[in-house]
Design a protein around this motif. Sequence first.
Motif, PDB file in Angstrom:
ATOM      1  N   ALA A   1      -9.000  -3.732  19.754  1.00 32.94           N
ATOM      2  CA  ALA A   1      -8.500  -3.321  21.073  1.00 32.94           C
ATOM      3  C   ALA A   1      -7.426  -2.242  20.943  1.00 32.94           C
ATOM      4  O   ALA A   1      -7.385  -1.288  21.731  1.00 32.94           O
ATOM      5  N   THR A   2      -6.565  -2.369  19.952  1.00 32.42           N
ATOM      6  CA  THR A   2      -5.504  -1.374  19.743  1.00 32.42           C
ATOM      7  C   THR A   2      -6.093  -0.037  19.320  1.00 32.42           C
ATOM      8  O   THR A   2      -5.698   1.015  19.830  1.00 32.42           O
ATOM      9  N   LEU A   3      -7.038  -0.065  18.406  1.00 32.89           N
ATOM     10  CA  LEU A   3      -7.676   1.175  17.978  1.00 32.89           C
ATOM     11  C   LEU A   3      -8.435   1.818  19.142  1.00 32.89           C
ATOM     12  O   LEU A   3      -8.406   3.035  19.323  1.00 32.89           O
ATOM     13  N   ASN A   4      -9.098   0.998  19.954  1.00 33.42           N
ATOM     14  CA  ASN A   4      -9.768   1.532  21.147  1.00 33.42           C
ATOM     15  C   ASN A   4      -8.773   2.253  22.047  1.00 33.42           C
ATOM     16  O   ASN A   4      -9.046   3.353  22.545  1.00 33.42           O
ATOM     17  N   ARG A   5      -7.635   1.628  22.273  1.00 35.89           N
ATOM     18  CA  ARG A   5      -6.610   2.201  23.141  1.00 35.89           C
ATOM     19  C   ARG A   5      -6.160   3.570  22.629  1.00 35.89           C
ATOM     20  O   ARG A   5      -5.817   4.462  23.418  1.00 35.89           O
ATOM     21  N   HIS A   6      -6.167   3.745  21.328  1.00 35.91           N
ATOM     22  CA  HIS A   6      -5.700   4.997  20.725  1.00 35.91           C
ATOM     23  C   HIS A   6      -6.847   5.961  20.411  1.00 35.91           C
ATOM     24  O   HIS A   6      -6.670   6.906  19.633  1.00 35.91           O
ATOM     25  N   GLY A   7      -8.006   5.720  21.001  1.00 30.84           N
ATOM     26  CA  GLY A   7      -9.093   6.682  20.917  1.00 30.84           C
ATOM     27  C   GLY A   7      -9.896   6.667  19.643  1.00 30.84           C
ATOM     28  O   GLY A   7     -10.629   7.626  19.355  1.00 30.84           O
ATOM     29  N   VAL A   8      -9.804   5.592  18.871  1.00 24.23           N
ATOM     30  CA  VAL A   8     -10.537   5.495  17.612  1.00 24.23           C
ATOM     31  C   VAL A   8     -11.965   5.008  17.886  1.00 24.23           C
ATOM     32  O   VAL A   8     -12.167   4.063  18.659  1.00 24.23           O
ATOM     33  N   THR A   9     -12.949   5.632  17.269  1.00 19.88           N
ATOM     34  CA  THR A   9     -14.334   5.177  17.338  1.00 19.88           C
ATOM     35  C   THR A   9     -14.509   4.023  16.362  1.00 19.88           C
ATOM     36  O   THR A   9     -14.265   4.182  15.162  1.00 19.88           O
ATOM     37  N   CYS A  10     -14.916   2.852  16.871  1.00 24.56           N
ATOM     38  CA  CYS A  10     -15.020   1.654  16.041  1.00 24.56           C
ATOM     39  C   CYS A  10     -16.474   1.201  15.940  1.00 24.56           C
ATOM     40  O   CYS A  10     -17.125   0.946  16.961  1.00 24.56           O
ATOM     41  N   ALA A  11     -16.978   1.098  14.714  1.00 23.97           N
ATOM     42  CA  ALA A  11     -18.362   0.683  14.487  1.00 23.97           C
ATOM     43  C   ALA A  11     -18.394  -0.581  13.639  1.00 23.97           C
ATOM     44  O   ALA A  11     -17.689  -0.688  12.631  1.00 23.97           O
TER      45      ALA A  11
ATOM     46  N   ALA B   1       0.845  -1.195   0.000  1.00 24.21           N
ATOM     47  CA  ALA B   1       0.000   0.000   0.000  1.00 24.21           C
ATOM     48  C   ALA B   1       0.875   1.236   0.000  1.00 24.21           C
ATOM     49  O   ALA B   1       1.903   1.273   0.671  1.00 24.21           O
ATOM     50  N   ALA B   2       0.477   2.241  -0.760  1.00 25.39           N
ATOM     51  CA  ALA B   2       1.187   3.524  -0.790  1.00 25.39           C
ATOM     52  C   ALA B   2       0.190   4.628  -0.502  1.00 25.39           C
ATOM     53  O   ALA B   2      -0.923   4.633  -1.041  1.00 25.39           O
ATOM     54  N   GLN B   3       0.589   5.573   0.347  1.00 26.07           N
ATOM     55  CA  GLN B   3      -0.316   6.650   0.764  1.00 26.07           C
ATOM     56  C   GLN B   3       0.488   7.797   1.360  1.00 26.07           C
ATOM     57  O   GLN B   3       1.660   7.623   1.727  1.00 26.07           O
ATOM     58  N   PRO B   4      -0.128   8.979   1.498  1.00 21.72           N
ATOM     59  CA  PRO B   4       0.559  10.070   2.194  1.00 21.72           C
ATOM     60  C   PRO B   4       0.820   9.705   3.649  1.00 21.72           C
ATOM     61  O   PRO B   4       0.016   9.002   4.278  1.00 21.72           O
ATOM     62  N   GLU B   5       1.940  10.166   4.189  1.00 19.51           N
ATOM     63  CA  GLU B   5       2.256   9.852   5.581  1.00 19.51           C
ATOM     64  C   GLU B   5       1.451  10.730   6.541  1.00 19.51           C
ATOM     65  O   GLU B   5       1.061  10.291   7.625  1.00 19.51           O
ATOM     66  N   THR B   6       1.144  11.955   6.147  1.00 17.98           N
ATOM     67  CA  THR B   6       0.349  12.845   6.988  1.00 17.98           C
ATOM     68  C   THR B   6      -1.095  12.349   7.055  1.00 17.98           C
ATOM     69  O   THR B   6      -1.689  11.993   6.043  1.00 17.98           O
ATOM     70  N   GLY B   7      -1.660  12.300   8.250  1.00 17.04           N
ATOM     71  CA  GLY B   7      -3.045  11.881   8.423  1.00 17.04           C
ATOM     72  C   GLY B   7      -3.267  10.401   8.267  1.00 17.04           C
ATOM     73  O   GLY B   7      -4.403   9.938   8.061  1.00 17.04           O
ATOM     74  N   ARG B   8      -2.217   9.641   8.400  1.00 19.82           N
ATOM     75  CA  ARG B   8      -2.310   8.208   8.160  1.00 19.82           C
ATOM     76  C   ARG B   8      -3.155   7.486   9.212  1.00 19.82           C
ATOM     77  O   ARG B   8      -3.892   6.558   8.899  1.00 19.82           O
ATOM     78  N   ARG B   9      -3.025   7.893  10.459  1.00 21.58           N
ATOM     79  CA  ARG B   9      -3.824   7.280  11.522  1.00 21.58           C
ATOM     80  C   ARG B   9      -5.217   7.907  11.532  1.00 21.58           C
ATOM     81  O   ARG B   9      -5.361   9.118  11.520  1.00 21.58           O
ATOM     82  N   LYS B  10      -6.215   7.055  11.563  1.00 20.50           N
ATOM     83  CA  LYS B  10      -7.597   7.510  11.413  1.00 20.50           C
ATOM     84  C   LYS B  10      -8.308   7.613  12.763  1.00 20.50           C
ATOM     85  O   LYS B  10      -7.922   6.976  13.744  1.00 20.50           O
ATOM     86  N   ALA B  11      -9.372   8.413  12.774  1.00 17.11           N
ATOM     87  CA  ALA B  11     -10.134   8.651  14.002  1.00 17.11           C
ATOM     88  C   ALA B  11     -11.335   7.727  14.137  1.00 17.11           C
ATOM     89  O   ALA B  11     -11.879   7.561  15.234  1.00 17.11           O
ATOM     90  N   VAL B  12     -11.764   7.136  13.028  1.00 20.23           N
ATOM     91  CA  VAL B  12     -12.970   6.310  12.993  1.00 20.23           C
ATOM     92  C   VAL B  12     -12.682   5.059  12.168  1.00 20.23           C
ATOM     93  O   VAL B  12     -11.977   5.128  11.155  1.00 20.23           O
ATOM     94  N   LEU B  13     -13.235   3.921  12.603  1.00 18.61           N
ATOM     95  CA  LEU B  13     -13.223   2.701  11.805  1.00 18.61           C
ATOM     96  C   LEU B  13     -14.657   2.224  11.624  1.00 18.61           C
ATOM     97  O   LEU B  13     -15.413   2.121  12.594  1.00 18.61           O
ATOM     98  N   VAL B  14     -15.019   1.916  10.386  1.00 20.49           N
ATOM     99  CA  VAL B  14     -16.304   1.285  10.078  1.00 20.49           C
ATOM    100  C   VAL B  14     -15.984  -0.061   9.441  1.00 20.49           C
ATOM    101  O   VAL B  14     -15.342  -0.120   8.390  1.00 20.49           O
ATOM    102  N   ALA B  15     -16.437  -1.140  10.091  1.00 20.66           N
ATOM    103  CA  ALA B  15     -16.070  -2.483   9.644  1.00 20.66           C
ATOM    104  C   ALA B  15     -17.293  -3.321   9.321  1.00 20.66           C
ATOM    105  O   ALA B  15     -18.280  -3.322  10.070  1.00 20.66           O
ATOM    106  N   ASP B  16     -17.221  -4.034   8.224  1.00 20.44           N
ATOM    107  CA  ASP B  16     -18.185  -5.077   7.888  1.00 20.44           C
ATOM    108  C   ASP B  16     -17.980  -6.250   8.846  1.00 20.44           C
ATOM    109  O   ASP B  16     -16.907  -6.391   9.454  1.00 20.44           O
ATOM    110  N   MET B  17     -18.990  -7.100   8.980  1.00 24.84           N
ATOM    111  CA  MET B  17     -18.853  -8.255   9.868  1.00 24.84           C
ATOM    112  C   MET B  17     -18.573  -9.552   9.102  1.00 24.84           C
ATOM    113  O   MET B  17     -17.510 -10.141   9.239  1.00 24.84           O
TER     114      MET B  17
END
Length: 309
Positions: free
Chosen positions: A174-184, A84-100
């Motif tokens: 659990a890791t995203l929770n620890r870092h304050g990410v909202t997970c749905a 994967a290639a992407q900009p380094e700025t803003g790489r960590r996200k604040a929200v995760l939306v996951a399929d089940m």
Amino acid sequence: MTETPERADERQVCTLIADPASRDLDLADIQAVREGLRAAGADVAGHRWLAEHAAADLPYRGITPSTAGEAARRAVRERPLDVAAQPETGRRKAVLVADMDSTIVTGETLDEMAEAVGLKDRIAQITRRAMHGELNFEAALRERVGMLAGLKEADVKATLDRVELSKGARTAIATLNRHGVTCALVSGGFTAIADPVAEWCGFDRVVANRLIIENGALTGAVAEPIVGKEAKLATLRDLAGARGVHESAVASIGDGANDLPMLLAAGLGVAYRAKPSVKAAARFALEHGDLTGLLYLQGYRADEFVARG
């Protein structure tokens, strides 16, 4: 979402991810990608391990992420690696939306429910076509639930005994929770399964369909409105708004055609073991790494993980 034009002048990062069980990423792979990026016109810095022999970053400048991704994939096309290639700025996200289904859990839970009435193969065929985008999702869901009329509520609950979490799911959330990410957890499946799965993993919110049950058995109907692709996308936008962030600060992950709108809207939309048409359209994909790859894509190091089974 209005897509931000790619830029070549900002600092970018190319990430290589292997199956953490095999730890099959070596220095020769990293060097092959470095050479491929340089041949494409990039100025490449030294690599840094996110997890030794499982995931590594290669920072670079001078070419766009799409050009870098193509060059990197060509360099390791015969190797079992995700790139994967992407900009380094803003790489960590604040929200995760996951399929089940087939994402956070390994299978399709509606198909598993159907086993109790001997219809698993028949219903699984409809599921497969819907997930490939060959059938209207909402119509296919109503058809499949209608075939389960009379199924005992106890049999629905018993399906949980056969539900298996995908590798890395609990650690990732659990890791995203620890870092304050909202997970749905946003599923075209059903609350009877999604609510317990969300609790196992630590999701903050669940959006899923509700089976209508009367006298301890399914009526064959599902509560309206159905959670399909539009509802998944709307949930992503609602959560971004609630956090006060742009959709570029959202990660999403899924495998089926009903996930594609939310994958394309998110800043980090990841096709996970996805159907071919979904993988082809998504900007990011995980085929070899497990769900901890969602963390590596955001630059988390293994020593930042909250280890869970």
